[in-house]
Design a protein around this motif. Structure first.
Motif, PDB file in Angstrom:
ATOM      1  N   MET A   1       2.470  11.148   5.808  1.00 20.36           N
ATOM      2  CA  MET A   1       1.136  11.667   5.786  1.00 20.36           C
ATOM      3  C   MET A   1       1.398  13.043   6.559  1.00 20.36           C
ATOM      4  O   MET A   1       0.439  13.804   7.181  1.00 20.36           O
TER       5      MET A   1
ATOM      6  N   ALA B   1      -0.800   2.116   7.105  1.00 22.97           N
ATOM      7  CA  ALA B   1      -0.343   2.515   8.608  1.00 22.97           C
ATOM      8  C   ALA B   1      -0.894   1.270   9.335  1.00 22.97           C
ATOM      9  O   ALA B   1      -0.471   0.867  10.183  1.00 22.97           O
TER      10      ALA B   1
ATOM     11  N   TYR C   1       0.946  -1.451   0.074  1.00 24.65           N
ATOM     12  CA  TYR C   1       0.147  -0.131  -0.112  1.00 24.65           C
ATOM     13  C   TYR C   1       0.743   1.525  -0.059  1.00 24.65           C
ATOM     14  O   TYR C   1       0.396   2.149  -0.774  1.00 24.65           O
TER      15      TYR C   1
ATOM     16  N   THR D   1       5.543   5.936   7.262  1.00 29.80           N
ATOM     17  CA  THR D   1       4.230   6.221   6.660  1.00 29.80           C
ATOM     18  C   THR D   1       3.836   7.522   7.405  1.00 29.80           C
ATOM     19  O   THR D   1       3.074   8.470   6.847  1.00 29.80           O
ATOM     20  N   MET D   2       3.896   7.787   8.688  1.00 26.03           N
ATOM     21  CA  MET D   2       3.344   9.061   9.312  1.00 26.03           C
ATOM     22  C   MET D   2       4.387  10.140   8.660  1.00 26.03           C
ATOM     23  O   MET D   2       3.788  11.232   8.449  1.00 26.03           O
TER      24      MET D   2
ATOM     25  N   LYS E   1      -0.593   4.942  -0.943  1.00 25.02           N
ATOM     26  CA  LYS E   1      -1.727   4.922  -0.004  1.00 25.02           C
ATOM     27  C   LYS E   1      -1.289   4.709   1.310  1.00 25.02           C
ATOM     28  O   LYS E   1      -1.587   3.710   1.810  1.00 25.02           O
ATOM     29  N   PRO E   2      -0.662   5.704   1.942  1.00 26.61           N
ATOM     30  CA  PRO E   2      -0.199   5.705   3.329  1.00 26.61           C
ATOM     31  C   PRO E   2      -1.362   5.317   4.119  1.00 26.61           C
ATOM     32  O   PRO E   2      -1.231   4.735   5.243  1.00 26.61           O
ATOM     33  N   ASN E   3      -2.588   5.948   4.239  1.00 32.99           N
ATOM     34  CA  ASN E   3      -3.587   5.594   4.883  1.00 32.99           C
ATOM     35  C   ASN E   3      -4.035   4.332   5.111  1.00 32.99           C
ATOM     36  O   ASN E   3      -4.463   3.668   6.155  1.00 32.99           O
ATOM     37  N   ASP E   4      -4.008   3.607   4.032  1.00 28.54           N
ATOM     38  CA  ASP E   4      -4.369   2.012   4.078  1.00 28.54           C
ATOM     39  C   ASP E   4      -2.976   1.262   4.600  1.00 28.54           C
ATOM     40  O   ASP E   4      -3.263  -0.066   5.097  1.00 28.54           O
TER      41      ASP E   4
ATOM     42  N   ASP F   1       2.504  13.708   9.543  1.00 29.77           N
ATOM     43  CA  ASP F   1       2.092  13.547  10.836  1.00 29.77           C
ATOM     44  C   ASP F   1       3.594  13.388  11.583  1.00 29.77           C
ATOM     45  O   ASP F   1       4.189  12.451  11.950  1.00 29.77           O
TER      46      ASP F   1
END
Length: 294
Positions: free
Chosen positions: A255, A225, A215, A251-252, A220-223, A257
């Motif tokens: 995003m 994480a 992912y 991943t953060m 698609k980092p939201n998928d 974050d």
């Protein structure tokens, strides 16, 4: 004298029966007007007033007693009648206000008397002459999923699926080959089937970690994480638990974050110091260089 006293006694007895009937009806009316009433609403039964010590009251005749009880009954009936009228008036006023609210007008427009007194005044929303209708937004069309081209299908079919004695390991290895060839959607589908069908296989920690990477590499980092976090929390001593924690930080970062990215990096350094300075040292230092942590 004996002959003339008998009619009087008979008349007194009849009056007594009528009085008791009236008293019974008044009590029934009291219970109807004041359901569940108690001493706060009901006047006590009419009894003689106790005499102070040393003071004697003159004896009363039967007619005098009847007159006293009749006066008490009339007073009670008058009080109940007044209370009933007040209740009826209050019900009419409430009905008028409810009708006014339903019709979008004020309480005074329905003909009901205005409510006055020291009680709090309820503030009703002001009705408008025209109803404002919020337009319903048009549904956002769901983007159509493009069907794979014939060339892509043919390329995927070139990826051979292993055939060994460990069918579960073959499923993971096939997902790995799809990911390694850059077929990320196909790898996501294959690896998802593997981890769901074999949650306790020794390869599952590899499968969840690789599914997160499929992912992440697909943008698609939201998928990604949730899979990294799940693999790390499932068993922090699993073979790919430290990898998933480090990829979670990555991943953060993707995003934006920074706070969670720094938390994941700090936990990685604390829990896996040997791996942070060994096998995953380059990736760890690279992620550290992308964020500023306190």
């Amino acid at each position: 004298m004996v002959g003339t006293s008998q009619p009087v006694l008979a008349q007194s007895s009849g009056d007594e029966a009528r009085i008791r009937k009236l008293e019974s009806e008044v009590r029934a009316l009291q219970r109807k007007v004041f359901p569940g009433g108690d001493g706060r609403y009901f006047e006590p039964e009419i009894t003689g007033t106790p005499n102070p010590a040393g003071v004697s009251n003159p004896s009363t005749t039967a007619v005098t007693d009847i007159l006293i009880r009749l006066d008490a009954l009339e007073a009670q009936i008058a009080s109940l009648t007044a209370q009933t009228e007040q209740n009826s008036n209050a019900i009419v006023l409430l009905s008028d206000r409810v009708a006014a609210m339903e019709n979008g007008g004020s309480a005074g427009s329905t003909g009901g008397a205005p409510v006055t007194g020291s009680g709090p005044t309820s503030v009703l929303p002001t009705a408008t002459s025209a109803t404002t209708t919020t337009p319903t937004p048009a549904p956002t069309p769901t983007p159509a999923v493009a069907s794979p081209t014939a060339e892509r299908i043919a390329a995927v079919q070139q990826i051979a699926k292993p055939q060994t004695d460990d069918a579960a390991d073959d499923e993971y290895s096939y997902g790995y080959r799809l990911w390694n060839a850059g077929f990320y959607p196909e790898a996501q589908q294959q690896l998802t089937m593997f981890v769901e069908a074999h949650p306790n296989h020794w390869r599952t920690t590899f499968g969840r970690n690789l599914l997160g990477r499929a992912y992440l590499d697909d943008g698609k980092p939201n998928d990604a994480a949730p899979w990294f976090l799940k693999n790390y929390q499932a068993n922090k001593q699993d073979a790919r638990a430290p990898d998933s924690l480090l990829y979670l930080a990555e991943t953060m970062i993707a995003m934006n974050d920074t706070n969670r990215a720094c938390i994941a990096l700090a936990e990685f350094a604390d829990n896996y110091p040997a791996i942070a300075s060994g096998r995953l040292s380059d990736q760890y230092q690279r992620n550290l260089g992308k964020v500023t942590c306190n």
